[in-house]
Design an enzyme around this catalytic site. Sequence first.
Site, mmCIF file in Angstrom:
data_model
loop_
_atom_site.group_PDB
_atom_site.id
_atom_site.type_symbol
_atom_site.label_atom_id
_atom_site.label_comp_id
_atom_site.label_asym_id
_atom_site.label_seq_id
_atom_site.Cartn_x
_atom_site.Cartn_y
_atom_site.Cartn_z
ATOM 1 C CG HIS A 136 -2.162 0.846 1.069
ATOM 2 N ND1 HIS A 136 -3.445 0.372 1.241
ATOM 3 C CD2 HIS A 136 -2.276 2.160 0.756
ATOM 4 C CE1 HIS A 136 -4.306 1.366 1.066
ATOM 5 N NE2 HIS A 136 -3.629 2.457 0.760
ATOM 6 C CG ASN A 308 -9.777 0.627 -2.932
ATOM 7 O OD1 ASN A 308 -10.281 -0.375 -2.428
ATOM 8 N ND2 ASN A 308 -8.552 1.037 -2.640
ATOM 9 C CE1 TYR A 310 -11.640 5.228 -1.722
ATOM 10 C CE2 TYR A 310 -12.626 6.435 0.111
ATOM 11 C CZ TYR A 310 -11.733 5.486 -0.369
ATOM 12 O OH TYR A 310 -10.925 4.793 0.502
ATOM 13 C CD GLU A 370 -8.819 2.031 0.262
ATOM 14 O OE1 GLU A 370 -9.010 3.212 -0.127
ATOM 15 O OE2 GLU A 370 -7.692 1.507 0.266
#
Length: 465
Positions: A136, A308, A310, A370
């Site tokens: 990461h 992931n 968002y 995420e």
Amino acid sequence: MDITPKAPIQTQVDTDLARRFPPRFLWGAATASYQIEGAVHEDGRGSSIWDDFSATPGKVFEGHTGEVAADHYHRVEEDTDLMVRLGLSAYRFSIAWPRIVPEGRGAINPAGLDFYDRLVDTLLEKGIQPFATLYHWDLPSPLERAGGWLNRETAYAFADYTEIVARRLGDRVASWITLNEPWCSAYLGYGIGVHAPGRTDRQGAIDAAHHLLLGHGLAVPRLRAQVPAGTPVGITLIVNPVYGADERAETARDVKLAHAFSNAWFLDPIYRGSYPEGFFEAMALNPPPIQEGDLEIISAPLDFLGVNNYSRTLIRGAQEQPLADSCQAVAPIPNACYTDMGWEIYPHGLRDLLVNVARDYPVGNIYVTENGAAFPDTWDGGETINDPRRVSYLRSYLTACAEALEQGVPLRGYFVWSLMDNFEWAEGYAKRFGIVYVDYSTQRRIIKESGYWYAELLNAFNNNN
Ligand SMILES: OC[C@@H]1[C@@H](O)[C@H](O)[C@@H](O)c2nc(CNc3ccccc3)cn21
């Protein structure tokens, strides 16, 4: 009237929402080593490119660094107790390569392996499945001095590091993720320089991406050789749904360009064994230094894709065809809502991308590894923190997950970003994503309203199953 004392903040549990998830669905939270651990000079840890980048004036907000972060390195018991309080069934964390092999290659640091050994054992003792991410973004500094991900050798060093970790932890880690968001490492780190190592060379981003993908592909068989048969192995990619703001042909053209740049650049080599057709031309760049057999290595079969997500990207096509990485996302959208990162809140985008990725790629299972939101949380010294916008964000994105499930998407779990406030890369500690607040002056953890809401949702889910 029910007078049972509830969490300090009256949280409205969406039992209906919980009921829409299948039995054995995994509910987790995610973090990353450099963002929470601190202790950067302890127990033999070597330096990483994020130590170097954050120490470089002007790179990170107000010169913030990960030297202390949320001091997780010294708070494993306390933080895993928090996970139990929240009712997590899984926890996604990352392993710091510089703790394991401080020089990137060569000598192994036993204390580094001991730390993650203890973390994994503590998680298992508390009934929480460990999901380990091997990379990461905290590349050991000596490897960067030798070219970093621009150097093909780094891919082989990553595979060697992977084997070392898997040999020690492979009997207990529930699932493995090789890389977190290689798009960010390559484009933000080597292309435009807003992330470590801060290089600004768009061709470098293409070349680094290839070596990151090669490292992933080399690591998969090395992992599988060290872990029990059937242990799931995957990769986490940022997947950003791209929409057109109008029906013009230029917009349709640029939506395709933006999808290639944001998503297919990585999804295609991993799941189709080739880069998107015309992508390098659309970037006005050369292909990376692909060697015979690379794409076969990169497309090693996986058990799941970590997504992931968002927000989304909304494109209004330009008259002249832009480069793939310069398609203009539209200006602020009337009546849209945004998080503290300036990202539009658009939960339908998560539903749509899950449906589309499951339709277009042989991903097997999917986890949302995420999803979360930054808001300017403040603490008045009380028992909790009101963050209703984060509750609303999580409720809307989890509803999108439920809708995707109802359309047949093989979604197996969800990890909220993040368990706790932490070092938000170039934004430092100015942006808070946690469902648990961290008072950095004391390292006190305070569960936010969103944390209580998430715990109530997970409790309702467990009561249904
Ligand atoms: O920014 C929130 C998180 C970050 O803390 C994680 O370490 C990282 O995995 C992560 N990826 C995204 C989505 N992609 C992204 C876009 C622009 C800048 C940085 C990340 C968000 N996040």
